[in-house]
Design a protein around this motif. Structure first.
Motif, PDB file in Angstrom:
ATOM      1  N   LEU A 196      32.703  28.718  50.360  1.00 59.72           N
ATOM      2  CA  LEU A 196      32.996  28.153  49.039  1.00 59.72           C
ATOM      3  C   LEU A 196      33.843  26.891  49.169  1.00 59.72           C
ATOM      4  O   LEU A 196      35.053  26.906  48.968  1.00 59.72           O
ATOM      5  CB  LEU A 196      33.699  29.196  48.170  1.00 59.72           C
ATOM      6  CG  LEU A 196      33.747  28.902  46.670  1.00 59.72           C
ATOM      7  CD1 LEU A 196      32.342  28.792  46.104  1.00 59.72           C
ATOM      8  CD2 LEU A 196      34.509  29.995  45.946  1.00 59.72           C
ATOM      9  N   TYR A 236      39.062  29.177  42.879  1.00 59.40           N
ATOM     10  CA  TYR A 236      37.613  29.006  42.800  1.00 59.40           C
ATOM     11  C   TYR A 236      36.914  30.367  42.809  1.00 59.40           C
ATOM     12  O   TYR A 236      36.037  30.646  41.998  1.00 59.40           O
ATOM     13  CB  TYR A 236      37.102  28.193  43.996  1.00 59.40           C
ATOM     14  CG  TYR A 236      37.440  26.729  43.972  1.00 59.40           C
ATOM     15  CD1 TYR A 236      38.062  26.138  42.889  1.00 59.40           C
ATOM     16  CD2 TYR A 236      37.118  25.912  45.055  1.00 59.40           C
ATOM     17  CE1 TYR A 236      38.362  24.794  42.877  1.00 59.40           C
ATOM     18  CE2 TYR A 236      37.403  24.568  45.051  1.00 59.40           C
ATOM     19  CZ  TYR A 236      38.037  24.009  43.961  1.00 59.40           C
ATOM     20  OH  TYR A 236      38.317  22.669  43.956  1.00 59.40           O
ATOM     21  N   HIS A 278      41.002  27.414  46.896  1.00 62.08           N
ATOM     22  CA  HIS A 278      39.769  28.192  46.926  1.00 62.08           C
ATOM     23  C   HIS A 278      39.965  29.600  46.377  1.00 62.08           C
ATOM     24  O   HIS A 278      39.000  30.239  45.965  1.00 62.08           O
ATOM     25  CB  HIS A 278      39.237  28.262  48.369  1.00 62.08           C
ATOM     26  CG  HIS A 278      38.751  26.936  48.871  1.00 62.08           C
ATOM     27  ND1 HIS A 278      38.317  26.746  50.157  1.00 62.08           N
ATOM     28  CD2 HIS A 278      38.618  25.736  48.254  1.00 62.08           C
ATOM     29  CE1 HIS A 278      37.949  25.490  50.330  1.00 62.08           C
ATOM     30  NE2 HIS A 278      38.131  24.860  49.178  1.00 62.08           N
ATOM     31  N   TYR A 290      31.089  25.032  45.319  1.00 57.70           N
ATOM     32  CA  TYR A 290      31.571  25.596  44.062  1.00 57.70           C
ATOM     33  C   TYR A 290      30.985  24.845  42.868  1.00 57.70           C
ATOM     34  O   TYR A 290      30.548  25.444  41.882  1.00 57.70           O
ATOM     35  CB  TYR A 290      33.099  25.532  44.019  1.00 57.70           C
ATOM     36  CG  TYR A 290      33.699  25.933  42.694  1.00 57.70           C
ATOM     37  CD1 TYR A 290      33.886  27.265  42.372  1.00 57.70           C
ATOM     38  CD2 TYR A 290      34.072  24.955  41.761  1.00 57.70           C
ATOM     39  CE1 TYR A 290      34.426  27.637  41.148  1.00 57.70           C
ATOM     40  CE2 TYR A 290      34.611  25.318  40.546  1.00 57.70           C
ATOM     41  CZ  TYR A 290      34.789  26.652  40.246  1.00 57.70           C
ATOM     42  OH  TYR A 290      35.313  27.003  39.036  1.00 57.70           O
TER      43      TYR A 290
END
Length: 233
Positions: free
Chosen positions: A113, A91, A88, A118
């Motif tokens: 997220l 991301y 993440h 995402y």
């Protein structure tokens, strides 16, 4: 003569509910599985819901169940969660330009997220409002919490099997992959991923996923370098 200011581009009208419904098709049954397993491991139903509200980590929450049942310390659980959710970080880095400027909205989107959120956020057009982005994330987490509540209540009241619902995750990722394909300018990333996994499966079947990810990253770096060279005068 007075200078007319440039007109701002119209804010795109997006049905956030329609964007979140495919996620709901995966999150509600998977949340039910988590809530059911969490309660079957001996935890109270409300703690399962609490975990989905404050942790909201998907795979890490499933990993939490056997670790809690085995009585492992919280430090081990926190370290394992960090390793599982380390992706993440990347991301978030790729979404820095899209995240809203308002601090509360920015921090919530960072917290919420997940893989699916995402995927949805990356398909939103430029100029999408903060309210729409936050609503998408809130809806996605809401589906997960709802599924967790249903599964926890069922697990506390009855002894039934939820075998088969785990396929919902594979189906959800298939839907999100199709949406990414439809919104992208080129199908090259999809074919790179497919070919990378095929090659990884042929060479290292036991580590096919990790190898495929590495091959995809290398292909992306090579692609970007080649594109930068073509743009140079």
């Amino acid at each position: 003569m007075p200078v007319t200011p440039p007109l701002k581009p119209p804010v795109p009208q997006i049905s956030v509910l329609s964007l979140s419904v495919p996620v709901a098709m995966g999150y509600v049954p998977l949340g039910m599985v988590f809530g059911f397993l969490f309660v079957q491991a001996g935890a109270p139903w409300w703690l399962a819901v609490f975990a989905s509200v404050l942790v909201f980590a998907g795979a890490a929450q499933f990993m939490m169940v056997p670790m809690l049942a085995a009585g492992l310390p919280w430090a081990s659980l926190a370290l394992a969660t960090l390793v599982v959710n380390l992706r993440h970080v990347f991301y978030g880095l790729s979404l820095l330009d899209k995240l809203p400027a308002k601090r509360w909205a920015r921090w919530y989107l960072v917290f919420a997220l997940t893989d699916e959120t995402y995927s949805v956020l990356t398909t939103l057009p430029p100029g999408t409002s903060t309210r729409q982005m936050v609503t998408v994330a809130l809806l996605n987490q809401g589906w997960w919490v709802l599924g967790t509540l249903l599964g926890a209540v069922i697990g506390a009241q009855a002894q039934i099997s939820l075998v088969g619902l785990d396929f919902a995750l594979a189906a959800l990722f298939a839907v999100l992959a199709v949406e990414q394909w439809r919104s992208a300018d080129s199908a090259a990333p999809l074919w790179v991923a497919v070919l990378s996994y095929a090659l990884a499966w042929a060479l290292l079947p036991q580590q096919a996923l990790l190898t495929a990810i590495g091959l995809s990253v290398l292909a992306g770096l090579f692609w970007r370098t080649s594109a930068a060279r073509e743009l140079r005068p």
